[in-house]
Design a protein around this motif. Structure first.
Motif, mmCIF file in Angstrom:
data_model
loop_
_atom_site.group_PDB
_atom_site.id
_atom_site.type_symbol
_atom_site.label_atom_id
_atom_site.label_comp_id
_atom_site.label_asym_id
_atom_site.label_seq_id
_atom_site.Cartn_x
_atom_site.Cartn_y
_atom_site.Cartn_z
ATOM 1 N N GLU A 1 -2.767 5.977 1.165
ATOM 2 C CA GLU A 1 -3.908 5.723 2.043
ATOM 3 C C GLU A 1 -4.438 7.074 2.486
ATOM 4 N N GLN B 1 -2.283 4.973 10.531
ATOM 5 C CA GLN B 1 -2.984 4.790 11.810
ATOM 6 C C GLN B 1 -2.714 6.000 12.699
ATOM 7 N N GLY C 1 1.973 -1.599 11.215
ATOM 8 C CA GLY C 1 0.561 -1.503 11.547
ATOM 9 C C GLY C 1 -0.219 -0.960 10.357
ATOM 10 N N ARG C 2 -1.457 -0.567 10.596
ATOM 11 C CA ARG C 2 -2.291 -0.008 9.536
ATOM 12 C C ARG C 2 -1.640 1.240 8.951
ATOM 13 N N ALA D 1 3.579 0.154 2.984
ATOM 14 C CA ALA D 1 3.102 -0.912 3.867
ATOM 15 C C ALA D 1 3.058 -2.237 3.115
ATOM 16 N N SER E 1 -2.423 -0.119 16.799
ATOM 17 C CA SER E 1 -2.026 0.249 15.435
ATOM 18 C C SER E 1 -1.854 -0.965 14.535
ATOM 19 N N HIS E 2 -1.648 -2.129 15.122
ATOM 20 C CA HIS E 2 -1.413 -3.339 14.344
ATOM 21 C C HIS E 2 -2.655 -4.221 14.224
ATOM 22 N N HIS E 3 -3.790 -3.793 14.800
ATOM 23 C CA HIS E 3 -5.046 -4.519 14.636
ATOM 24 C C HIS E 3 -5.556 -4.205 13.237
ATOM 25 N N GLN E 4 -5.504 -5.182 12.371
ATOM 26 C CA GLN E 4 -5.915 -4.985 10.983
ATOM 27 C C GLN E 4 -6.299 -6.340 10.395
ATOM 28 N N SER E 5 -6.740 -6.356 9.187
ATOM 29 C CA SER E 5 -7.021 -7.615 8.500
ATOM 30 C C SER E 5 -6.621 -7.481 7.045
ATOM 31 N N VAL E 6 -6.416 -8.612 6.429
ATOM 32 C CA VAL E 6 -6.086 -8.652 5.011
ATOM 33 C C VAL E 6 -7.005 -9.683 4.353
ATOM 34 N N THR F 1 0.856 -1.179 0.000
ATOM 35 C CA THR F 1 0.000 0.000 0.000
ATOM 36 C C THR F 1 0.895 1.234 0.000
#
Length: 187
Positions: free
Chosen positions: A21, A179, A175-176, A30, A147-152, A18
């Motif tokens: 964003e 964020q 992280g995101r 990212a 900051s690292h709570h994310q999904s792919v 990424t």
């Protein structure tokens, strides 16, 4: 294809970068890597199996050893967040996928490769070939780092077949992107 004791139909790697964003550059870019395998469900055609442990033991460690180093390599940067997924074909049970990924024989390969100390977040579901699935990611040493709570999201066009299981590991180098939430407990 076979490894020492594990046979798979398909091995896949997805690398996502990424660069923008929220209309802003992401610096550094990212990176997220997903590596997975598609293989025959070891309980296919057996009906309800009470004791899943023999099937789990026949697959879990070899599968973890196959996938974990490939995620680290594909990521190409130090891992900061990670997660796992098991998608069971329509003839299987969600418990089949859960049994394979929710044990130390599988997960410790990834934790050791990443020098991680937390539990791997996971998703399990049953679905047809091509089903989309989200892999949750959390920080590899402290699950409280928001900051690292994310999904792919991922999908494999022809998997899993009805009598197969798809298992994937995912890792992120950060992280995101962009964020900006306060640290846990500070909001």
């Amino acid at each position: 294809m076979s490894t020492a004791a594990f046979t798979y139909r398909k091995l896949f790697t997805i690398v996502e970068e990424t660069a923008l964003e929220g209309g802003r550059d992401v610096d550094p870019i990212a990176r997220v890597a997903i590596v997975g395998a598609v293989f025959d469900n070891p309980w296919k055609g057996q009906g309800f199996v009470q004791d899943l442990l023999p099937g789990i033991n026949s697959i879990a460690s070899d599968l973890g050893a196959l996938l974990a180093p490939r995620v680290i390599e594909a990521l190409g940067a130090p891992l900061e967040a990670y997660g796992k997924a098991a998608i069971v074909g329509l003839n299987g049970e969600i418990e089949h996928g859960s049994g394979i990924i929710h044990n130390l024989r599988f997960g410790d390969h990834f934790r050791n490769a990443a020098n991680a100390t937390t539990l791997l977040p996971a998703v399990e579901k049953r679905g047809p070939a091509g089903v989309a699935f989200d892999i949750p990611l959390k920080h590899y040493t402290d699950m409280r780092i928001r900051s690292h709570h994310q999904s792919v999201e991922a999908r494999v066009a022809d998997a899993p077949h009805a009598d197969e299981i798809l298992v994937a590991l995912a890792g992120a180098a950060q992280g995101r992107p962009q964020q900006r939430l306060a640290a846990l407990g500070e909001d």
